[in-house]
Design an enzyme around this catalytic site. Structure first.
Site, PDB file in Angstrom:
ATOM      1  N   ASP A 161       0.877  -1.160   0.000  1.00 23.43           N
ATOM      2  CA  ASP A 161       0.000   0.000   0.000  1.00 23.43           C
ATOM      3  C   ASP A 161       0.921   1.218   0.000  1.00 23.43           C
ATOM      4  O   ASP A 161       2.105   1.113   0.347  1.00 23.43           O
ATOM      5  CB  ASP A 161      -0.883  -0.034   1.255  1.00 23.43           C
ATOM      6  CG  ASP A 161      -1.734   1.204   1.385  1.00 23.43           C
ATOM      7  OD1 ASP A 161      -2.329   1.637   0.380  1.00 23.43           O
ATOM      8  OD2 ASP A 161      -1.788   1.759   2.504  1.00 23.43           O
ATOM      9  N   ASP A 163      -0.136   5.007   0.951  1.00 24.81           N
ATOM     10  CA  ASP A 163      -0.380   5.999   1.998  1.00 24.81           C
ATOM     11  C   ASP A 163      -0.331   5.356   3.381  1.00 24.81           C
ATOM     12  O   ASP A 163      -0.981   4.326   3.618  1.00 24.81           O
ATOM     13  CB  ASP A 163      -1.737   6.669   1.785  1.00 24.81           C
ATOM     14  CG  ASP A 163      -1.808   7.426   0.471  1.00 24.81           C
ATOM     15  OD1 ASP A 163      -2.561   8.395   0.389  1.00 24.81           O
ATOM     16  OD2 ASP A 163      -1.107   7.034  -0.488  1.00 24.81           O
TER      17      ASP A 163
END
Length: 368
Positions: A161, A163
């Protein structure tokens, strides 16, 4: 010679040998030789039943338990080994993957890792994992439990991922600050990452607040993004070891491509912000990269690279990452929300992102 093992601990050499003697006189001869060399020899007879029992254990499952913390303490080891014993597991080997800390090193910058090689099947795997989570909270550590099989020794790709995983911030929140909607959007983001809101609807709602924002702001935000602790070191080592890397993000491609250039990532998949006449329209283009889409992309990239999903490590922090964490051979919740830590198979909350190298069995001295 039936078995042989050796360890060196603080300048002490420990050599264990299991042998079959044709005559009792051979043992007396060894004792005399050890005395002449200034060595300590301890010998005992092994009953046939004990030896047969040990042979029977050779086919038992093997597992790796990795302890991650800032500084190893006796209380941590006592809690972990007590649960190992309670589950009926045998510890074959304990060794340290982290280097010895310098005397002046502070606990805030230190990292420590101890790896346990275990044999056997736990009495109650679910209860054991729950207890490991409690120990982690009580003693400020993380515990990763992996089956020691061929897939564990042949990982080939890591997907992230973006963020709050590769970078410290949530990009949508940073963009919203520029648009004057920072607090409102941050609250929606937090609820979405906890799994309390539908991800697609929450994303559209947040992106709508960006309507009219100049395109140049994207560069401004990208330039101030900070990498997560250990992110650069982790990706550099993965590249050196021949791993493929990918970003699968519910964020935006502009920032994913920025990271791809900065870190040398292989793949980036994220949402595309619509831009017209040099300004953001407040909409995204195409399908949204949500939880199920991340899992599907993981499988697609693995297939294109000729890699089994069981050879993939996935790392994320939000509820929308759970599908890809479950799809990968090793799914890791990194400094994640409570819901994600509870549902993910593994969690890292005490160290930086480069702690993942320990889960691959990489020692500090082997890091690039």
């Amino acid at each position: 010679m039936l078995d042989l093992n050796q360890a060196v601990i603080h300048e002490s050499l420990l050599l264990g040998v299991m042998v079959r003697f044709p005559k009792e006189a051979a043992l007396r001869s060894l004792e005399a030789t050890a005395s002449e060399l200034g060595l300590k020899l301890k010998a005992r007879n092994i009953p046939d039943a004990d030896y047969d029992h040990w042979c029977a254990q050779q086919g038992k499952p093997r597992h790796i338990l990795t302890l991650l913390t800032r500084a190893v303490t006796a209380a941590q080891l006592a809690a972990v080994t007590s649960e190992i014993a309670a589950q009926g597991l045998n510890i074959d080997v304990i060794h340290r993957l982290s280097g010895r800390p310098a005397r002046g090193e502070t606990e805030g910058t230190r990292r420590a890792c101890v790896e346990f090689w275990l044999r056997g099947q736990p009495h109650d795997a679910g209860a054991m994992q729950a207890r490991f989570m409690d120990i982690g909270v009580e003693h400020a550590l993380d515990l990763a439990w992996q089956k020691d099989d061929a897939y564990r020794r042949s990982r080939r790709m890591v997907v992230f991922d973006m963020d709050s995983t590769l970078i410290r911030a949530e990009v949508i929140d940073e963009l919203a600050k520029e648009a004057g909607a920072g607090e409102k959007v941050a609250a929606i983001t937090e609820a979405a990452m906890r799994g309390e809101l539908d991800f697609d609807d929450s994303l559209r709602q947040r992106v709508a607040t960006l309507a009219g924002l100049p395109e140049a702001v994207l560069r401004t935000v990208a330039d101030r993004l900070e990498l997560t602790e250990g992110a650069e070191a982790l990706v550099a080592n993965l590249r050196a070891f021949g791993y493929k890397t990918a970003v699968l993000s519910g964020g935006f491609t502009y920032f994913g491509e920025h990271l791809k250039q900065r870190l040398g990532l292989d793949h980036v998949h994220a949402n595309v912000l619509e831009i017209a006449d040099g300004k953001l329209t407040g909409r995204v283009v195409g399908d949204i990269v949500n939880g199920p889409r991340k899992a599907e992309l993981l499988k697609q990239i693995a297939a294109a690279e000729g890699i089994s999903p069981r050879q993939v490590i996935a790392v994320g922090d939000g509820a929308n990452d759970l599908p890809m964490l479950a799809t990968a051979g090793l799914g890791i919740a990194f400094h994640a929300k409570p819901k994600v830590r509870e549902e993910a198979e593994h969690a890292v909350s005490t160290l930086g992102l480069d702690a993942l190298l320990y889960l691959l069995g990489v020692r500090d001295r082997e890091r690039q």
